[in-house]
Enzyme design. Structure first.
Site, PDB file in Angstrom:
ATOM      1  N   ARG A 267       0.832  -1.214   0.000  1.00  0.00           N
ATOM      2  CA  ARG A 267       0.000   0.000   0.000  1.00  0.00           C
ATOM      3  C   ARG A 267       0.863   1.258   0.000  1.00  0.00           C
ATOM      4  O   ARG A 267       0.581   2.207  -0.706  1.00  0.00           O
ATOM      5  CB  ARG A 267      -0.928   0.001   1.208  1.00  0.00           C
ATOM      6  CG  ARG A 267      -2.238  -0.757   1.038  1.00  0.00           C
ATOM      7  CD  ARG A 267      -2.056  -2.228   0.754  1.00  0.00           C
ATOM      8  NE  ARG A 267      -3.324  -2.949   0.727  1.00  0.00           N
ATOM      9  CZ  ARG A 267      -3.547  -4.046   1.414  1.00  0.00           C
ATOM     10  NH1 ARG A 267      -2.604  -4.560   2.197  1.00  0.00           N
ATOM     11  NH2 ARG A 267      -4.703  -4.670   1.314  1.00  0.00           N
TER      12      ARG A 267
ATOM     13  N   ASP B 282       0.472  -6.884  -3.185  1.00  0.00           N
ATOM     14  CA  ASP B 282      -0.952  -6.755  -2.868  1.00  0.00           C
ATOM     15  C   ASP B 282      -1.548  -5.778  -3.876  1.00  0.00           C
ATOM     16  O   ASP B 282      -0.846  -5.295  -4.777  1.00  0.00           O
ATOM     17  CB  ASP B 282      -1.153  -6.263  -1.434  1.00  0.00           C
ATOM     18  CG  ASP B 282      -2.498  -6.688  -0.842  1.00  0.00           C
ATOM     19  OD1 ASP B 282      -3.532  -6.467  -1.500  1.00  0.00           O
ATOM     20  OD2 ASP B 282      -2.526  -7.224   0.274  1.00  0.00           O
TER      21      ASP B 282
ATOM     22  N   HIS C 288      -6.743 -10.142  -3.636  1.00  0.00           N
ATOM     23  CA  HIS C 288      -5.803  -9.032  -3.455  1.00  0.00           C
ATOM     24  C   HIS C 288      -4.760  -9.009  -4.571  1.00  0.00           C
ATOM     25  O   HIS C 288      -3.591  -8.722  -4.326  1.00  0.00           O
ATOM     26  CB  HIS C 288      -5.105  -9.130  -2.091  1.00  0.00           C
ATOM     27  CG  HIS C 288      -5.952  -8.726  -0.931  1.00  0.00           C
ATOM     28  ND1 HIS C 288      -6.126  -7.417  -0.546  1.00  0.00           N
ATOM     29  CD2 HIS C 288      -6.682  -9.479  -0.073  1.00  0.00           C
ATOM     30  CE1 HIS C 288      -6.926  -7.375   0.506  1.00  0.00           C
ATOM     31  NE2 HIS C 288      -7.286  -8.612   0.810  1.00  0.00           N
TER      32      HIS C 288
ATOM     33  N   GLU D  57      -9.673 -12.790   2.034  1.00  0.00           N
ATOM     34  CA  GLU D  57     -10.596 -11.807   1.469  1.00  0.00           C
ATOM     35  C   GLU D  57     -10.761 -11.898  -0.046  1.00  0.00           C
ATOM     36  O   GLU D  57     -10.963 -10.892  -0.721  1.00  0.00           O
ATOM     37  CB  GLU D  57     -10.171 -10.385   1.860  1.00  0.00           C
ATOM     38  CG  GLU D  57     -10.223 -10.129   3.349  1.00  0.00           C
ATOM     39  CD  GLU D  57      -9.898  -8.696   3.721  1.00  0.00           C
ATOM     40  OE1 GLU D  57     -10.485  -8.200   4.707  1.00  0.00           O
ATOM     41  OE2 GLU D  57      -9.060  -8.067   3.042  1.00  0.00           O
TER      42      GLU D  57
ATOM     43  N   TRP E 100      -6.314 -14.148  11.921  1.00  0.00           N
ATOM     44  CA  TRP E 100      -6.438 -12.697  12.112  1.00  0.00           C
ATOM     45  C   TRP E 100      -7.856 -12.265  12.473  1.00  0.00           C
ATOM     46  O   TRP E 100      -8.039 -11.219  13.099  1.00  0.00           O
ATOM     47  CB  TRP E 100      -5.965 -11.962  10.856  1.00  0.00           C
ATOM     48  CG  TRP E 100      -6.870 -12.068   9.658  1.00  0.00           C
ATOM     49  CD1 TRP E 100      -6.924 -13.078   8.758  1.00  0.00           C
ATOM     50  CD2 TRP E 100      -7.856 -11.119   9.239  1.00  0.00           C
ATOM     51  NE1 TRP E 100      -7.874 -12.827   7.795  1.00  0.00           N
ATOM     52  CE2 TRP E 100      -8.460 -11.629   8.067  1.00  0.00           C
ATOM     53  CE3 TRP E 100      -8.283  -9.881   9.736  1.00  0.00           C
ATOM     54  CZ2 TRP E 100      -9.471 -10.939   7.389  1.00  0.00           C
ATOM     55  CZ3 TRP E 100      -9.284  -9.195   9.061  1.00  0.00           C
ATOM     56  CH2 TRP E 100      -9.868  -9.726   7.899  1.00  0.00           C
TER      57      TRP E 100
ATOM     58  N   ASP F   8      -2.042  -0.850  12.659  1.00  0.00           N
ATOM     59  CA  ASP F   8      -2.465   0.284  11.831  1.00  0.00           C
ATOM     60  C   ASP F   8      -3.627   1.039  12.474  1.00  0.00           C
ATOM     61  O   ASP F   8      -4.056   2.071  11.955  1.00  0.00           O
ATOM     62  CB  ASP F   8      -2.854  -0.175  10.428  1.00  0.00           C
ATOM     63  CG  ASP F   8      -3.913  -1.276  10.424  1.00  0.00           C
ATOM     64  OD1 ASP F   8      -3.890  -2.126  11.332  1.00  0.00           O
ATOM     65  OD2 ASP F   8      -4.745  -1.294   9.503  1.00  0.00           O
TER      66      ASP F   8
ATOM     67  N   THR G 244      -0.641  -0.756   5.697  1.00  0.00           N
ATOM     68  CA  THR G 244      -0.177   0.611   5.449  1.00  0.00           C
ATOM     69  C   THR G 244      -1.061   1.436   4.519  1.00  0.00           C
ATOM     70  O   THR G 244      -0.584   2.376   3.898  1.00  0.00           O
ATOM     71  CB  THR G 244       1.264   0.582   4.891  1.00  0.00           C
ATOM     72  OG1 THR G 244       1.283  -0.152   3.664  1.00  0.00           O
ATOM     73  CG2 THR G 244       2.226  -0.030   5.895  1.00  0.00           C
TER      74      THR G 244
END
Length: 752
Positions: free
Chosen positions: A161, A190, A267, A324, A390, A417, A466
């Protein structure tokens, strides 16, 4: 005058007791003053001091990190020759107990470090370096016996990111080693950009490493396009092979394993900017982020990339992401549907599992092991995969019970973050709120596991994503000192951990981090803890801070605290009505400028303990805040919706409070939050309706929100309704006209 024998004995006994008391006092002082992080398993203190010469002689086999560290502290090191003054002896002994176990002795004869293995020598060396950093050339006599609680003690850095340069990563590795963290998870690719230099697929760095703008929201929400390397005004970057080798060599010297991540199957939208044929749509598209699993070229691509990764990275583990995936196009893709039919896969979850299993088999054939985020459990877990959990602990618990190794990395405790104090005066973060104490409170061994299942818990990891971490100083600010809390969570036995002790020690380390050039968060939070006593009809507020030696000065009259304001002594502040507490940190008469003032309000109001009815609405099951009494229990929310004190709704909120009798009303308040990054928005408006019979209601006030949806930081708005009414029933309606998945959050409806 001559003493009798009895008198001499009495005097000797008194002297002995006096010396014992003195030595005990010295030992206690040493206990209190030793500032080691993480806290060792066992420390025994002596009664003398070892004075070190500036030239220190290291025996053969001493870790390179010990010599490097001593030189940075202005000592000169040289190889030992025989018995010489200033000798530091290091040796291996398989009888030293524990994982990475070591035994460090500082005494009259010098310094001896004995360890079970090379890893233990490195960990003991880091403890010795912390001691020499604290005491300089005069070290207290002591003996440390120590070992690691968990084998895997990790930090993840997302460089997709926002790109982070090589020097920053090397600084991070230095600090990780200092605090006994031994796994660096490098999130190299990503949707924000491809950072790994592939020789076989050079378009990845030419066409997918640079984007139009740095700002994540501006790019992700409105553009998502990449531009060619060298385009004027572009943002991004990638690592050269020289960069990667420099980082790997430095990590190896420090005893840190670098685990690379190549994200799949989701991603992956950056890949399509270079190789669109790997997508189901055969083109780059704004919302297309999943690779085509039906396309055999997809597997050839990832096998080639992983071959390049494995040729460079020696890590046994390779992380493949797996989280995801939207699965948005797989159901309509002819190739994916053909794959499902040929492999007998019943749904898209099993299609994803097919890819994970196939990639794992490939990695295993090369002598490597696969790690993935806990979504790899969906559709069936690959046989030898390790799960990084996670989304809470559920994935880890399931995987461990099935016999798989797990690493705990829950977003509730170790996602760095998120903000580390109230968002005012803080750099932008990804919503949420995880202060230092929250990280430290985490126990990475789920209580639901049996002793046999617990053996599958490899360790714990903190993650720094990030999207909103703009550059290297910002990344350090989010990492430090929270990863110091992680180090103690991962290393020190659970029963030996104590937050107050840690807080004293971490306050010693923060200035040292700053001196070493780390942009460290300055420990400036004041916490306000709200409680309600329904028996005595009291609300109370307790205060605490991240600086134990600082004074908290406060007011309750609405004015700003000064050096002459009352000092908080630990006794909760109470009220039978409303209490507005403002507080700041002071050192003596000097206000600590780095620590902003906080303001906290709580009320013992007329709705507490009364009946509340939810009218054709209910709270979201993930954000109950305790259920049906949450909105009128007097307990106020903290700055995060994750604290269990905010009730969340994906529909309009509509509740009726029965005050039990006709009651005179002067004011009604309702407090809501907005955290746009997490899809939490202010209600469009809040309406107050009143009734005498609970059936027929009349609207007496309606207010529209004053909060702009463009504000990226968490925002809190209190809807205020002054009035002069006498009624029994109060109805509060808050609109939520957004699409599914968007929330409104309320912490309390206050009735005066």
């Amino acid at each position: 005058m001559r003493m009798t024998t009895q008198g001499l004995r009495s005097t000797a006994l008194a002297l002995s007791l006096s010396l014992t008391s003195l030595f005990a006092t010295q030992a206690e002082a040493a206990v209190d003053s030793l500032q080691l992080i993480p806290r060792p398993v066992s420390v025994t203190y002596g009664t003398g001091t070892l004075r070190l010469p500036r030239i220190l002689r290291l025996s053969a086999g001493a870790p390179a990190s010990l010599s490097d560290g001593l030189k940075k502290q202005s000592f000169t090191t040289t190889a030992a020759k025989g018995r010489m003054k200033g000798l530091i002896t290091t040796r291996l002994d398989a009888s030293v107990p524990g994982l990475e176990g070591y035994h460090l002795e500082i005494g009259k004869q010098g310094i001896t470090l004995t360890a079970r293995d090379e890893a233990g020598l490195r960990q003991g060396a880091q403890s010795l370096l912390q001691i020499t950093q604290q005491y300089g050339g005069a070290l207290p006599y002591l003996t440390i016996t120590d070992s690691a609680r968990l084998a895997y003690r990790g930090v993840m850095l997302d460089v997709s990111r926002h790109f982070m340069n090589r020097d920053m990563i090397i600084r991070l590795l230095d600090e990780m080693a200092r605090y006994k963290l031994n796994r660096f998870h490098w999130h190299l690719v990503d949707g924000g950009g491809w950072r790994f230099p592939s020789k076989k697929y050079p378009l990845l760095t030419k066409k997918a490493a640079f984007r139009t703008v740095s700002d994540w929201d501006q790019w992700w929400q409105k553009d998502r396009r990449f531009v060619d390397e060298g385009t004027p005004g572009s943002y991004g970057g990638y690592y050269s092979l020289e960069d990667i080798h420099a980082i790997l060599n430095h990590a190896t010297r420090l005893g840190i394993t670098v685990i690379p991540e190549i994200e799949l199957p989701g991603h992956s939208n950056e890949i399509f900017a270079a190789y669109p044929e790997l997508s189901c749509l055969n083109e780059w598209a704004f919302e297309n982020s999943d690779v085509c699993i039906g396309n055999e070229k997809t597997f050839k691509f990832f096998e080639d990339i992983l071959d390049e990764v494995m040729a460079i990275f020696p890590s046994k583990y390779i992380h493949i992401g797996g989280d995801e995936a939207t699965m948005k196009h797989w159901g309509k893709c002819a190739k994916c549907q053909a794959r499902m039919k040929s492999e007998g896969l019943k749904d898209e979850h099993e299609l994803q599992s097919y890819m994970i299993r196939r990639i794992e088999k490939y990695l295993n054939s090369k002598g490597r092991k696969l790690i993935g985020w806990d979504e790899i459990l969906m559709g069936g877990l690959a046989p030898d995969a390790t799960v990084m959990s996670w989304r809470g602990e559920e994935g880890a618990i399931q995987a461990a019970k099935e016999g798989h190794d797990v690493i705990l990395t829950p977003n509730s405790h170790v996602y760095l973050d998120l903000y580390q104090r109230e968002s005012d005066h803080e750099p932008r973060a990804n919503g949420g709120f995880i202060p230092l104490e929250k990280v430290y409170s985490y126990n990475p061994v789920p209580k639901e596991l049996t002793p046999a299942e617990t053996k599958h818990v490899l360790g714990v990891q903190a993650n720094l994503w990030t999207e909103y971490v703009l550059d290297e100083p910002h990344a350090e600010y989010m990492l430090f000192p929270r990863i110091l809390a992680l180090s103690e969570v991962a290393w020190t036995p659970q029963q030996d951990r104590d937050y107050k002790s840690f807080l004293t020690r971490v306050n010693y380390h923060v200035p040292a981090l700053k001196k070493r050039g780390i942009n460290v968060y300055p420990l400036r939070r004041i916490a306000a803890i709200n409680e309600v006593d329904t028996v005595k009809h009291l609300v109370s507020v307790s205060l605490d801070s991240e600086r134990p030696t600082a004074d908290i000065r406060y007011t309750t009259d609405g004015t700003e605290p000064t050096a002459r304001s009352p000092r908080y002594t630990g006794t909760p502040l109470t009220s039978r009505d409303s209490l507005i507490v403002k507080a700041r940190l002071f050192e003596g008469d000097k206000m600590i400028e780095a620590a902003p003032m906080i303001s906290f309000r709580t009320d013992y109001h007329k709705a507490i303990g009364k009946k509340i009815t939810y009218n054709d609405c209910t709270w979201n099951e993930r954000y109950t805040a305790g259920g049906s009494r949450a909105l009128i229990n007097g307990v106020r929310g903290t700055p995060t919706y994750l604290d269990g004190r905010w009730q969340g709704f994906t529909s309009p909120m509509d509740v009726t409070i029965d005050l039990g009798a006709v009651t005179e009303l002067s004011h009604i308040f309702a407090k809501f939050m907005q955290e746009r990054v997490q899809w939490v928005y202010m209600p469009g408006d809040v309406e107050i309706l009143l009734s005498d019979d609970g059936v027929n209601f009349r609207s007496v006030a309606r207010q529209k929100t004053l909060t702009s949806e463009d504000i990226y930081k968490p925002v809190f708005e209190t809807f205020s309704f002054p009035m002069k009414e006498r009624v029994r029933y109060v109805r509060v309606k808050a609109s939520n006209n957004r699409s599914a998945g968007h929330f409104i959050f309320c912490d309390e409806i206050i009735v005066h």
